[in-house]
Design an enzyme around this catalytic site. Structure first.
Site, PDB file in Angstrom:
ATOM      1  N   ASP A 171       0.863  -1.219   0.049  1.00 19.58           N
ATOM      2  CA  ASP A 171       0.072  -0.067   0.104  1.00 19.58           C
ATOM      3  C   ASP A 171       0.826   1.251   0.029  1.00 19.58           C
ATOM      4  OD1 ASP A 171      -2.234   1.323   0.070  1.00 19.58           O
ATOM      5  OD2 ASP A 171      -2.622   1.143   2.260  1.00 19.58           O
ATOM      6  N   HIS A 172       0.718   2.138  -0.845  1.00 18.37           N
ATOM      7  CA  HIS A 172       1.345   3.519  -0.731  1.00 18.37           C
ATOM      8  C   HIS A 172       2.851   3.431  -1.068  1.00 18.37           C
ATOM      9  CE1 HIS A 172      -2.165   6.045  -0.168  1.00 18.37           C
ATOM     10  NE2 HIS A 172      -2.682   5.216   0.708  1.00 18.37           N
ATOM     11  N   ASP A 192       2.455   5.202  -5.473  1.00 13.10           N
ATOM     12  CA  ASP A 192       1.659   6.349  -5.030  1.00 13.10           C
ATOM     13  C   ASP A 192       2.619   8.018  -5.496  1.00 13.10           C
ATOM     14  OD1 ASP A 192       0.106   8.410  -4.400  1.00 13.10           O
ATOM     15  OD2 ASP A 192      -0.114   7.855  -2.288  1.00 13.10           O
ATOM     16  N   HIS A 233      -8.080   9.797   4.171  1.00  6.03           N
ATOM     17  CA  HIS A 233      -7.456   8.763   4.941  1.00  6.03           C
ATOM     18  C   HIS A 233      -7.888   9.102   6.404  1.00  6.03           C
ATOM     19  CE1 HIS A 233      -4.910   8.005   1.487  1.00  6.03           C
ATOM     20  NE2 HIS A 233      -5.081   6.737   1.669  1.00  6.03           N
ATOM     21  N   GLY A 234      -7.719   8.524   7.387  1.00  5.49           N
ATOM     22  CA  GLY A 234      -7.728   8.576   8.777  1.00  5.49           C
ATOM     23  C   GLY A 234      -9.482   8.987   9.014  1.00  5.49           C
ATOM     24  N   HIS A 292      -9.549   4.970  -1.538  1.00  2.14           N
ATOM     25  CA  HIS A 292      -8.506   4.936  -0.333  1.00  2.14           C
ATOM     26  C   HIS A 292      -9.604   5.716   0.310  1.00  2.14           C
ATOM     27  CE1 HIS A 292      -4.304   3.528  -1.546  1.00  2.14           C
ATOM     28  NE2 HIS A 292      -5.313   3.395  -2.823  1.00  2.14           N
ATOM     29  N   GLY A 293      -9.095   5.746   2.040  1.00  2.00           N
ATOM     30  CA  GLY A 293      -9.840   6.231   2.725  1.00  2.00           C
ATOM     31  C   GLY A 293     -11.247   5.822   2.915  1.00  2.00           C
ATOM     32  N   GLY A 294     -11.331   4.445   3.103  1.00  2.00           N
ATOM     33  CA  GLY A 294     -12.593   3.740   3.153  1.00  2.00           C
ATOM     34  C   GLY A 294     -13.057   3.584   4.779  1.00  2.00           C
TER      35      GLY A 294
HETATM   36  P1  13P Z   1      -8.778   4.626   6.336  1.00  2.00           P
HETATM   37  O1  13P Z   1      -7.932   5.718   6.797  1.00  2.00           O
HETATM   38  O2  13P Z   1      -9.879   5.610   5.827  1.00  2.00           O
HETATM   39  O3  13P Z   1      -9.106   3.432   6.841  1.00  2.00           O
HETATM   40  O4  13P Z   1      -8.108   4.316   4.754  1.00  2.00           O
HETATM   41  C1  13P Z   1      -7.119   3.422   4.799  1.00  2.00           C
HETATM   42  C2  13P Z   1      -6.410   3.715   3.338  1.00  2.00           C
HETATM   43  O5  13P Z   1      -6.753   4.247   2.311  1.00  2.00           O
HETATM   44  C3  13P Z   1      -5.117   2.775   3.098  1.00  2.00           C
HETATM   45  O6  13P Z   1      -4.546   3.096   1.927  1.00  2.00           O
END
Ligand code: 13P
Length: 286
Positions: free
Chosen positions: A82-83, A104, A182-183, A210-212
């Site tokens: 990831d990233h 990324d 994210h977060g 992302h940012g789920g």
């Molecule tokens: P969250 O911080 O919303 O859980 O997103 C995680 C993410 O997108 C990791 O790549």
């Protein structure tokens, strides 16, 4: 069914209109939470490794356990970086056994993002590895994810950007910015479903969100209905695990370390499991 590529895990997701959950791990506890949840549901899953894990002194040992654990899983598991911040980080992830990588370059100028992503695609495809990249920018992972973040509307992905980036790089799946961060969210997220649908209609590859964490069940369902195929999820797992540990410690003065670890692991498994259902993930038919 063991360790497979992310393209394999996502291969039916566009036609069947569902998303596969992609969950970050940095340790054995979350690795077990994520894989146990997917195994109990009998569905594919994406296990994501964050770059610092690969730079840690015990990277060899930890990655041997993760790869072996994924290989023994009865469900299809993609092991994904990831990233990845650089070309080198992606090469390292492939060396450690990842079957999928994200480069990324979303904070870089377009041409630079394209140039490095193309290099990543060239080497990864030579090794049969899936590549994800990002165009537009999903904010929040630069600072403290728990402080509260707001999406920058000027960095939402346009349909032209998404299509040009896909054509210029030949990536296998694309992360786009449509209002998530994210977060933890500061305020209510403003999700742009119309924009997402336009991108879905233009792109032939899986779309990544992302940012789920932190959305409503209805939001997730709408995002999937408008074309999202992979949902990255981490912050809510961390919050659920730490809250479970906090409650356990409030109630009990003396605890075994295993009780604390299992409280966190079970809470994380529960929230992963709930979200697998909400994302509508299906078993692969072939
Ligand atoms: P969250 O911080 O919303 O859980 O997103 C995680 C993410 O997108 C990791 O790549």
């Amino acid at each position: 069914m063991p360790l497979v590529t992310m393209s394999e895990v996502l291969k039916e997701s566009i036609d069947k209109k569902y998303a596969v959950g992609a969950f970050d791990t940095m340790d054995r506890v979350f690795t077990e939470s994520i894989l146990n949840a997917a195994e109990k549901k009998g569905v594919p899953v994406i296990l994501m490794i964050v770059p610092p894990v690969l730079d840690a002194p015990d990277a060899d040992l930890f990655m041997s356990y993760v790869v072996d654990r994924c290989r023994r899983s009865p469900v299809p598991v993609a092991l994904h970086l990831d990233h990845g911040p650089s070309f080198e980080s992606v090469v390292k992830a492939i060396h450690y056994g990842c079957t999928s990588v994200m480069f990324d370059g979303s904070s870089l100028p377009y041409e630079e993002n394209v140039a490095i992503t193309r290099k990543v695609v060239e080497i990864a495809h030579t090794c049969g590895i899936t590549v994800e990249a990002e165009i537009g920018h999903v904010a929040g992972h630069e600072g403290n994810m728990l402080d509260g973040n707001v999406a920058d509307e000027s960095a939402y992905t346009t349909v032209e950007e998404a299509l040009n980036f896909y054509k210029d790089t030949n990536v296998d799946c694309l992360a786009v910015a449509v209002g998530t961060v994210h977060g933890v969210y500061k305020g209510t997220p403003k999700l742009d479903f119309e924009r997402l649908q336009e991108i879905r209609d233009a792109l032939p590859i899986p779309i990544v969100l992302h940012g789920g964490s932190g959305l409503t069940a209805e939001d997730y369902k709408n995002l999937v209905a408008h074309g999202v195929n992979k949902i990255n999820f981490f912050t809510a797992m961390t919050l659920a695990a730490s809250e479970a540990v906090r409650k356990l410690m409030e109630k009990n003065k003396k605890l075994m370390m295993t009780d604390i670890i299992m409280a966190g692991q079970n809470a994380a498994e529960e929230i992963v499991s709930e979200h697998i259902d909400i994302f509508g993930t299906l078993p692969l038919s072939c």
